[in-house]
Design a protein around this motif. Structure first.
Motif, PDB file in Angstrom:
ATOM      1  N   HIS A 259      20.299  48.702  58.993  1.00  0.00           N
ATOM      2  CA  HIS A 259      20.568  47.633  60.080  1.00  0.00           C
ATOM      3  C   HIS A 259      21.956  46.880  59.152  1.00  0.00           C
ATOM      4  CE1 HIS A 259      17.797  47.858  63.312  1.00  0.00           C
ATOM      5  NE2 HIS A 259      17.475  48.382  62.749  1.00  0.00           N
ATOM      6  N   GLU A 260      22.895  46.599  59.896  1.00  0.00           N
ATOM      7  CA  GLU A 260      23.829  46.147  58.489  1.00  0.00           C
ATOM      8  C   GLU A 260      23.529  44.602  58.161  1.00  0.00           C
ATOM      9  OE1 GLU A 260      28.225  43.702  58.543  1.00  0.00           O
ATOM     10  OE2 GLU A 260      27.910  45.259  60.105  1.00  0.00           O
ATOM     11  N   ASP A 261      23.201  43.839  59.101  1.00  0.00           N
ATOM     12  CA  ASP A 261      22.422  43.167  58.394  1.00  0.00           C
ATOM     13  C   ASP A 261      21.051  41.989  57.982  1.00  0.00           C
ATOM     14  OD1 ASP A 261      20.738  43.404  60.865  1.00  0.00           O
ATOM     15  OD2 ASP A 261      20.129  41.894  61.737  1.00  0.00           O
ATOM     16  N   GLN A 262      20.282  43.005  57.544  1.00  0.00           N
ATOM     17  CA  GLN A 262      19.232  43.336  56.767  1.00  0.00           C
ATOM     18  C   GLN A 262      19.757  43.580  55.129  1.00  0.00           C
ATOM     19  OE1 GLN A 262      17.200  46.900  57.792  1.00  0.00           O
ATOM     20  NE2 GLN A 262      15.402  46.019  58.251  1.00  0.00           N
ATOM     21  N   MET A 263      20.734  43.746  55.029  1.00  0.00           N
ATOM     22  CA  MET A 263      21.341  44.610  53.743  1.00  0.00           C
ATOM     23  C   MET A 263      21.758  43.122  53.247  1.00  0.00           C
ATOM     24  SD  MET A 263      22.870  48.348  53.987  1.00  0.00           S
ATOM     25  CE  MET A 263      23.316  48.349  52.233  1.00  0.00           C
ATOM     26  N   LEU A 264      22.666  42.046  54.227  1.00  0.00           N
ATOM     27  CA  LEU A 264      23.566  41.280  53.735  1.00  0.00           C
ATOM     28  C   LEU A 264      22.371  39.977  54.132  1.00  0.00           C
ATOM     29  CD1 LEU A 264      26.144  41.500  57.232  1.00  0.00           C
ATOM     30  CD2 LEU A 264      26.648  42.018  54.462  1.00  0.00           C
ATOM     31  N   LYS A 265      21.771  40.119  54.858  1.00  0.00           N
ATOM     32  CA  LYS A 265      20.635  39.169  53.873  1.00  0.00           C
ATOM     33  C   LYS A 265      20.411  39.052  52.574  1.00  0.00           C
ATOM     34  CE  LYS A 265      19.060  38.682  58.860  1.00  0.00           C
ATOM     35  NZ  LYS A 265      18.322  38.343  59.981  1.00  0.00           N
ATOM     36  N   ILE A 266      19.444  40.862  52.071  1.00  0.00           N
ATOM     37  CA  ILE A 266      18.921  40.655  51.394  1.00  0.00           C
ATOM     38  C   ILE A 266      20.175  40.197  50.018  1.00  0.00           C
ATOM     39  CG2 ILE A 266      18.782  42.248  49.409  1.00  0.00           C
ATOM     40  CD1 ILE A 266      17.143  43.998  51.912  1.00  0.00           C
ATOM     41  N   PHE A 267      21.531  40.395  50.457  1.00  0.00           N
ATOM     42  CA  PHE A 267      22.457  40.630  49.059  1.00  0.00           C
ATOM     43  C   PHE A 267      23.049  39.104  48.980  1.00  0.00           C
ATOM     44  CE2 PHE A 267      21.912  45.335  49.304  1.00  0.00           C
ATOM     45  CZ  PHE A 267      21.655  45.359  47.940  1.00  0.00           C
ATOM     46  N   ASP A 268      22.661  38.227  50.235  1.00  0.00           N
ATOM     47  CA  ASP A 268      23.520  36.948  50.274  1.00  0.00           C
ATOM     48  C   ASP A 268      23.176  35.400  49.824  1.00  0.00           C
ATOM     49  OD1 ASP A 268      25.780  35.294  51.001  1.00  0.00           O
ATOM     50  OD2 ASP A 268      24.993  35.248  53.260  1.00  0.00           O
ATOM     51  N   ASN A 269      23.768  35.373  48.927  1.00  0.00           N
ATOM     52  CA  ASN A 269      23.698  33.827  48.329  1.00  0.00           C
ATOM     53  C   ASN A 269      22.723  33.907  46.846  1.00  0.00           C
ATOM     54  OD1 ASN A 269      24.043  31.999  50.772  1.00  0.00           O
ATOM     55  ND2 ASN A 269      21.944  32.650  51.497  1.00  0.00           N
ATOM     56  N   LYS A 270      23.752  34.625  46.003  1.00  0.00           N
ATOM     57  CA  LYS A 270      22.722  35.056  45.002  1.00  0.00           C
ATOM     58  C   LYS A 270      21.725  35.598  44.637  1.00  0.00           C
ATOM     59  CE  LYS A 270      26.945  34.051  43.044  1.00  0.00           C
ATOM     60  NZ  LYS A 270      28.476  34.830  42.315  1.00  0.00           N
ATOM     61  N   ASN A 271      20.601  35.785  45.904  1.00  0.00           N
ATOM     62  CA  ASN A 271      19.436  36.233  45.435  1.00  0.00           C
ATOM     63  C   ASN A 271      19.306  36.765  45.107  1.00  0.00           C
ATOM     64  OD1 ASN A 271      18.625  35.118  48.256  1.00  0.00           O
ATOM     65  ND2 ASN A 271      19.680  36.661  49.472  1.00  0.00           N
ATOM     66  N   LEU A 272      20.141  38.301  44.854  1.00  0.00           N
ATOM     67  CA  LEU A 272      19.815  39.183  43.266  1.00  0.00           C
ATOM     68  C   LEU A 272      20.953  39.451  42.316  1.00  0.00           C
ATOM     69  CD1 LEU A 272      18.771  42.424  45.684  1.00  0.00           C
ATOM     70  CD2 LEU A 272      16.989  40.633  44.755  1.00  0.00           C
ATOM     71  N   VAL A 273      20.446  38.082  41.989  1.00  0.00           N
ATOM     72  CA  VAL A 273      21.828  37.794  40.693  1.00  0.00           C
ATOM     73  C   VAL A 273      21.603  39.067  39.966  1.00  0.00           C
ATOM     74  CG1 VAL A 273      20.996  35.694  39.917  1.00  0.00           C
ATOM     75  CG2 VAL A 273      22.993  36.249  39.461  1.00  0.00           C
ATOM     76  N   GLN A 274      20.460  39.085  39.469  1.00  0.00           N
ATOM     77  CA  GLN A 274      19.746  39.453  38.251  1.00  0.00           C
ATOM     78  C   GLN A 274      20.385  40.865  38.248  1.00  0.00           C
ATOM     79  OE1 GLN A 274      19.835  37.863  35.641  1.00  0.00           O
ATOM     80  NE2 GLN A 274      19.883  35.510  36.252  1.00  0.00           N
TER      81      GLN A 274
END
Length: 434
Positions: A259-274
């Motif tokens: 699901h594309e929206d799953q992937m976008l949610k995880i990586f959006d808004n600097k959630n996994l910036v490290q």
């Protein structure tokens, strides 16, 4: 040979098998026996019995292996006498991998715990992890750091005793849980108990009850590495937001994003910036929009692996090439990649490792671009057409190249590669044809 210093003999003996070290080398003279029995020699040695080895032969091998540190018994099932011999003769043991169907009785397991007190990595069988009494013994391995609980999906009736492990194993840092037979509450209990110590978790997205495991992982806010297996169901589709809390993640591997929206949610808004390492396998939802979000929100990425992501395109590769710290890139089975995408790698000055596999639309133009990546230390080509590979450029331009692996490629010029090997001896050339 008798006058060689111990350090040189250790290097020579490191090329010997466990069978040779135990049965032959250590019996040559007292000097060699002393060198064979130094722990340094065995740090990278793993004993894997041959298929034809009987239990009696394995026992005799173990009786002469007092400094053995790693044993892999995961290929088949052995008798109790083998594990008793392991306990009686291998006090330096640090790694023990066992077949999922192996039976280890209580007394033998207790002997291993009492005599092999240095065990740091353990992959126990179902007979151990589904028994509360035996799991208590596993929890008493005070030096255990890596625990792998792996079983095929046809074992849903055997329930893991996770609570017994959670209450023990005080140094546990890496947990692999690829087994359907556990209750969600038990996993949550384990995550809570180990949240301050766990650095790495490898787990299936769904347990045998069909329950999503994603929300449970958010308890481990200090988690550094996460490997997720299997695609998400409709429930986990809405719970993927829980991974946003894992802001300390530096390595993420996921198989089966659909699901594309799953992937976008995880990586959006600097959630996994490290995030430093990203591996995506069989992610049909992957596209250029996802790549754009990853590049914008994970600027520190150094290592990217994309395997069987059918929609990965030249534009995505161009976007990844803009990452300032990218040094390792692995692309397998992505048929949309063409010469245009490979050409964008010319702007990645810091690229050290490159793997290309089964990208069927690449031509000799791509091979020429790759041969001009002067800072590459390692190049791996798999299932590629190597007609037109500019071997002369590999010799003159790739001055940092140390390893060249060519695996099941076609139109390979063997003579040209032999010339390269003689011309540039620093390059470790590996040719594999299956």
């Amino acid at each position: 040979m008798e006058t060689l210093p111990d350090e040189v003999l250790e290097v020579v003996f490191s090329y010997c098998s466990v069978r040779d070290l135990v049965s032959s080398v250590q019996h040559v003279c007292w000097h060699w026996k002393r060198v064979v029995h130094t722990s340094r020699l065995w740090r990278d040695v793993i004993y894997r019995p041959d298929k034809v080895d009987t239990d009696s032969h394995i026992v005799s091998m173990l009786c002469g292996s007092a400094v053995l540190q790693a044993v892999d018994f995961s290929a088949r099932i052995y008798g109790q006498m083998v594990f008793q011999a392991l306990a009686d003769n291998c006090p330096e043991l640090k790694t023990l991998l066992v077949h999922v169907d192996q039976d280890i009785n209580y007394d033998v397991l207790k002997a291993i715990h009492e005599k092999c007190t240095k065990i740091e990595q353990l992959s126990p069988p179902l007979s151990v992890v589904s028994s509360p009494e035996k799991c208590q013994i596993v929890g008493e391995f005070i030096n255990l750091k890596i625990l792998s609980l792996v079983a095929p999906l046809q074992y849903p009736c055997s329930i893991l005793c996770l609570k017994d492990i959670a209450d023990g194993c005080p140094q546990l840092q890496h947990l692999t849980l690829l087994f359907g037979g556990y209750f969600t509450n038990d996993l949550f209990y384990t995550m809570v108990k180990k949240k301050d110590h766990l650095h790495t978790i490898e787990v299936s997205c769904i347990n045998f009850c069909g329950m999503c495991t994603l929300p449970l992982l958010s308890v481990c806010s200090s988690l550094k590495t996460l490997h997720m297996h299997n695609s998400c169901n409709s429930e986990s589709h809405f719970k993927v937001n829980s991974l946003r809390k894992l802001r300390a993640l530096t390595s993420l591997s996921w198989e089966g994003f659909h699901h594309e929206d799953q992937m976008l949610k995880i990586f959006d808004n600097k959630n996994l910036v490290q995030l430093l390492e990203l591996t995506l396998i069989s992610c049909n939802a992957y596209n250029d929009s996802v790549t754009e979000v990853i590049v914008q929100n994970c600027p520190l990425l150094q290592c990217i692996t994309l395997e069987l992501c059918s929609n990965f395109s030249d534009d995505s590769l161009r976007l990844f090439s803009s990452l300032a710290y990218l040094n390792t890139l692995r692309i397998y089975g992505n048929s949309h990649i063409t010469d245009r995408g490979i050409m964008s790698l010319q702007q990645v000055d810091q690229l050290l490792c490159l793997s290309l596999g089964q990208c069927k639309n690449l031509t000799s133009a791509s091979l020429e671009v790759v041969a001009n990546l002067s800072k590459l230390h390692e190049l791996r080509l798999m299932l590629q057409d190597l007609e037109g590979l500019p071997v002369d450029l590999l010799a003159t331009h790739m001055k940092a190249l140390k390893r060249l692996h060519i695996i099941n490629c076609y139109n390979v010029d063997i003579l040209a590669l032999e010339w390269l090997k003689s011309k540039v001896p620093r390059i470790r050339l590996k040719l594999i044809f299956l």
